[in-house]
Design an enzyme around this catalytic site. Sequence first.
Site, PDB file in Angstrom:
ATOM      1  N   ASP A   1      -3.942  -2.361   1.208  1.00  0.00           N
ATOM      2  CA  ASP A   1      -2.959  -0.512   1.388  1.00  0.00           C
ATOM      3  C   ASP A   1      -3.400   0.309  -0.101  1.00  0.00           C
ATOM      4  O   ASP A   1      -3.268  -0.585  -1.036  1.00  0.00           O
ATOM      5  CB  ASP A   1      -1.704  -1.450   0.906  1.00  0.00           C
ATOM      6  CG  ASP A   1      -0.967  -0.556   1.162  1.00  0.00           C
ATOM      7  OD1 ASP A   1      -0.899   0.324   1.555  1.00  0.00           O
ATOM      8  OD2 ASP A   1      -0.039  -0.143  -0.599  1.00  0.00           O
TER       9      ASP A   1
ATOM     10  N   TYR B   1      -3.981   7.527  -5.181  1.00  0.00           N
ATOM     11  CA  TYR B   1      -4.764   6.396  -5.538  1.00  0.00           C
ATOM     12  C   TYR B   1      -5.846   6.740  -6.303  1.00  0.00           C
ATOM     13  O   TYR B   1      -6.289   5.898  -7.115  1.00  0.00           O
ATOM     14  CB  TYR B   1      -4.705   4.728  -4.990  1.00  0.00           C
ATOM     15  CG  TYR B   1      -2.647   4.628  -4.741  1.00  0.00           C
ATOM     16  CD1 TYR B   1      -2.213   5.006  -4.982  1.00  0.00           C
ATOM     17  CD2 TYR B   1      -2.791   3.939  -3.427  1.00  0.00           C
ATOM     18  CE1 TYR B   1      -0.738   5.142  -4.159  1.00  0.00           C
ATOM     19  CE2 TYR B   1      -2.051   3.071  -3.317  1.00  0.00           C
ATOM     20  CZ  TYR B   1      -0.278   3.502  -3.685  1.00  0.00           C
ATOM     21  OH  TYR B   1       0.794   3.520  -2.732  1.00  0.00           O
TER      22      TYR B   1
END
Length: 144
Positions: A53, A58
């Site tokens: 994930d 990110y």
Amino acid sequence: MEYSTLGRSGIKVSVAGLGCGGPSRLGQGTNKSEKKSIALVRQALDMGINFLDTAAVYDTESIVGSPIREIPRDRVVISTKKHPPSPHRTNPAEQLRKGLEQSLRRLRTDYVDIYHLHGIAPDQYPFSLNTLAPVLLKMREEGK
């Protein structure tokens, strides 16, 4: 490793997944080298973890993309996400499509298994349902 079916999707995922965000971001948030972060993803895959994930925000999609290109694509389940474009932007549907295309390049794959709209506020629900969801469905039909 134990596996389970993800909801009604029919996708078989490991009961333990590798989250690539949070404070660590695969070690990137704690100043680990990219090489060590890639080794962490490889180790997870070697242990039988098949659910990864990540998200554009990110900044770990390219790290995930490196080791997954070395294994058959059907052996890994990739989940990524993007903050929805503002309804006030010019052509938000195209912005969403562009975001997925960028993620695919960083991940070095031609499709993701799960693509989320990241962090939708309640006042964005109608816009997301009426404007963005049709684009997501179209991209799914295209195999992305």
